[in-house]
Scaffold this active site. Structure first.
Site, PDB file in Angstrom:
ATOM      1  N   LEU A  14       4.528   4.615   9.237  1.00 46.47           N
ATOM      2  CA  LEU A  14       5.129   4.321   7.930  1.00 46.47           C
ATOM      3  C   LEU A  14       4.104   3.751   6.943  1.00 46.47           C
ATOM      4  CD1 LEU A  14       8.560   2.752   8.998  1.00 46.47           C
ATOM      5  CD2 LEU A  14       8.090   5.080   8.237  1.00 46.47           C
ATOM      6  N   GLY A  15       2.857   3.661   7.362  1.00 40.76           N
ATOM      7  CA  GLY A  15       1.823   3.099   6.495  1.00 40.76           C
ATOM      8  C   GLY A  15       1.308   4.112   5.483  1.00 40.76           C
ATOM      9  N   GLN A  16       0.305   3.678   4.712  1.00 44.27           N
ATOM     10  CA  GLN A  16      -0.233   4.521   3.645  1.00 44.27           C
ATOM     11  C   GLN A  16      -0.740   5.858   4.190  1.00 44.27           C
ATOM     12  OE1 GLN A  16      -3.980   3.291   2.007  1.00 44.27           O
ATOM     13  NE2 GLN A  16      -3.735   4.469   0.121  1.00 44.27           N
ATOM     14  N   ASP A  38       6.542   3.373  14.434  1.00 47.97           N
ATOM     15  CA  ASP A  38       6.098   2.240  13.625  1.00 47.97           C
ATOM     16  C   ASP A  38       6.843   1.014  14.123  1.00 47.97           C
ATOM     17  OD1 ASP A  38       4.585   2.083  10.650  1.00 47.97           O
ATOM     18  OD2 ASP A  38       5.898   0.390  11.107  1.00 47.97           O
ATOM     19  N   ARG A  40       8.184  -1.067  12.256  1.00 46.52           N
ATOM     20  CA  ARG A  40       9.345  -1.209  11.368  1.00 46.52           C
ATOM     21  C   ARG A  40      10.322  -0.061  11.585  1.00 46.52           C
ATOM     22  NH1 ARG A  40       6.140  -1.054   5.910  1.00 46.52           N
ATOM     23  NH2 ARG A  40       4.800   0.203   7.228  1.00 46.52           N
ATOM     24  N   ASP A  56       6.244  -1.195  19.003  1.00 47.00           N
ATOM     25  CA  ASP A  56       5.265  -2.268  18.825  1.00 47.00           C
ATOM     26  C   ASP A  56       4.090  -1.921  19.737  1.00 47.00           C
ATOM     27  OD1 ASP A  56       3.736  -4.526  18.958  1.00 47.00           O
ATOM     28  OD2 ASP A  56       5.403  -5.897  19.374  1.00 47.00           O
ATOM     29  N   TYR A 145     -10.678  -8.399  10.525  1.00 53.12           N
ATOM     30  CA  TYR A 145     -10.388  -6.952  10.553  1.00 53.12           C
ATOM     31  C   TYR A 145     -11.654  -6.172  10.935  1.00 53.12           C
ATOM     32  CZ  TYR A 145      -9.342  -2.308   8.581  1.00 53.12           C
ATOM     33  OH  TYR A 145      -9.173  -0.966   8.373  1.00 53.12           O
ATOM     34  N   LYS A 149     -12.525  -3.815  14.175  1.00 51.02           N
ATOM     35  CA  LYS A 149     -12.912  -2.405  14.030  1.00 51.02           C
ATOM     36  C   LYS A 149     -14.211  -2.115  14.795  1.00 51.02           C
ATOM     37  CE  LYS A 149      -9.445  -0.595  12.106  1.00 51.02           C
ATOM     38  NZ  LYS A 149      -8.675   0.402  12.874  1.00 51.02           N
ATOM     39  N   ILE A 175      -8.899   4.070   0.823  1.00 50.16           N
ATOM     40  CA  ILE A 175      -8.122   5.307   0.671  1.00 50.16           C
ATOM     41  C   ILE A 175      -7.160   5.176  -0.514  1.00 50.16           C
ATOM     42  CG2 ILE A 175      -6.513   6.907   1.795  1.00 50.16           C
ATOM     43  CD1 ILE A 175      -9.293   6.832   3.108  1.00 50.16           C
TER      44      ILE A 175
HETATM   45  N1  SER Z   1      -8.898  -0.243   3.044  1.00 48.38           N
HETATM   46  C1  SER Z   1      -9.174  -1.194   4.089  1.00 48.38           C
HETATM   47  C2  SER Z   1      -9.060  -2.575   3.612  1.00 48.38           C
HETATM   48  O1  SER Z   1      -9.276  -2.783   2.442  1.00 48.38           O
HETATM   49  C3  SER Z   1     -10.550  -0.978   4.599  1.00 48.38           C
HETATM   50  O2  SER Z   1     -10.505  -0.274   5.780  1.00 48.38           O
HETATM   51  O3  SER Z   1      -8.795  -3.444   4.398  1.00 48.38           O
END
Ligand code: SER
Length: 322
Positions: A14-16, A38, A40, A56, A145, A149, A175
């Site tokens: 359901l994300g971008q 998802d 949600r 989850d 984050y 990654k 993106i």
């Molecule tokens: N678009 C992401 C962020 O801004 C980068 O991977 O966290």
């Protein structure tokens, strides 16, 4: 040997990226072969568009259950906490991103899966990275984050070596898209600016005007991951850490491209804590490995993207959706 892709599971659907990737995969492989999941509950229209399960990714038993039930052989693992949200609760960011990735990889081995796709990000780099960011370089992220990654890339490469699991990943830039608004990222300003240009003719930007980052339009983002998924394994020297570039612009240049369509558009720059994150990422990336190993080639530049984004958002605005 490259095994065929038969039945796909998408996490974070359901994300971008997820909403548009699910639609693209269903168009390509058939609706019933693509199970969207998802954490949600999905809106009714999404639930009715094809198989959907709430999932989850930190729950290993639930992941095993749904992959067994649908005889899944390929996972596009998109579920993750992004950079800005991650800084608000770094422990939760680690927990979801790392446990989720480990669970997907373990399930891949247990079920003898054909393919696992795990996007990475420009967040793997930290301040001082050369520009363009090389394919091979020191990775010293400053966000949780980014830490997850880097660890995810290393874990994926480890599973390739240790368990012969076919894991692939690419370092997405910011993106930009008109379908689903991104959630909790640093590069979200590059999407929000279009929405506010169409709705209000003005935007308050949370990074400085001269902030330059690598970006990509959604159609190229979708093509990239599907092309990587379908590449012959034997032609890949890298696996989970492909740089993919497309375009690179400053917030000011982005505003200027919108102003060519909306001459009165104004932007106020009020940098917040996300400026520090943006400053730690590279301006652009060297994606020659992706071009050589699986034929990566983006189609959209800033001008083409702006024309398309504004056309799509004006339609949404006219329908009262934004
Ligand atoms: N678009 C992401 C962020 O801004 C980068 O991977 O966290």
């Amino acid at each position: 040997m490259t095994k065929p892709i038969e039945r796909i599971l998408v996490t974070g659907a359901l994300g971008q990226i997820g909403t548009e990737l699910v639609a693209a995969l269903r168009a390509r492989y058939g609706t019933e072969r693509v199970v969207a999941t998802d954490v949600r509950e999905a809106p009714q229209a999404f639930r009715e568009s094809g198989p959907f399960h709430t999932l989850d990714v930190t729950d290993l038993a639930a992941l095993e259950d749904v992959t067994t039930r649908y005889r899944i052989d390929t996972v596009f693992h998109l579920a993750a906490v992004l950079s800005a949200t991650g800084e608000k609760d770094p422990v939760r960011c680690w927990e979801i991103n790392m446990r989720g990735t480990m669970n997907v990889l373990r399930t891949g081995v247990a079920r003898g899966m054909a393919r696992i796709l795990i996007p990475s990000s420009i967040a793997v780099w930290g301040k001082g990275v050369p520009s363009p960011a090389p394919q091979e370089s020191a990775l010293k992220p400053t966000t949780m984050y980014g830490v997850t990654k880097v660890a995810g890339e290393l874990l994926g490469d480890y599973f390739v070596r240790r368990f012969n699991l076919d894991v692939r990943g690419l370092r997405y830039p910011g993106i930009i898209s008109a379908e689903t608004f991104p959630g909790g990222g640093t590069t979200d300003y590059a999407v929000a600016i279009y929405y506010d240009a169409v709705r209000y003719g003005r935007y308050t930007c949370f990074v400085r005007e001269d902030t330059r980052l690598p970006m990509m339009y959604m159609p190229d983002c979708i093509t990239a991951i599907i092309d990587l998924a379908e590449a012959d394994f034997a032609s890949l020297k890298h696996h989970c850490d492909f740089n993919v570039g497309s375009m690179s612009f400053s917030a000011g240049e982005l505003a200027a491209s919108i102003r060519r369509h909306i001459p009165d558009f104004t932007v106020e720059y009020k940098p917040d804590e996300r400026q520090i994150i943006a400053d730690s990422w590279p301006d652009e990336v060297d994606d020659s490995a992706a071009r050589e190993e699986w034929g990566w080639r983006p189609r959209y530049d800033l001008e083409a993207m702006t024309a398309d984004m504004l056309a799509k958002l004006r339609e949404k605005h006219a329908r009262g959706e934004i």
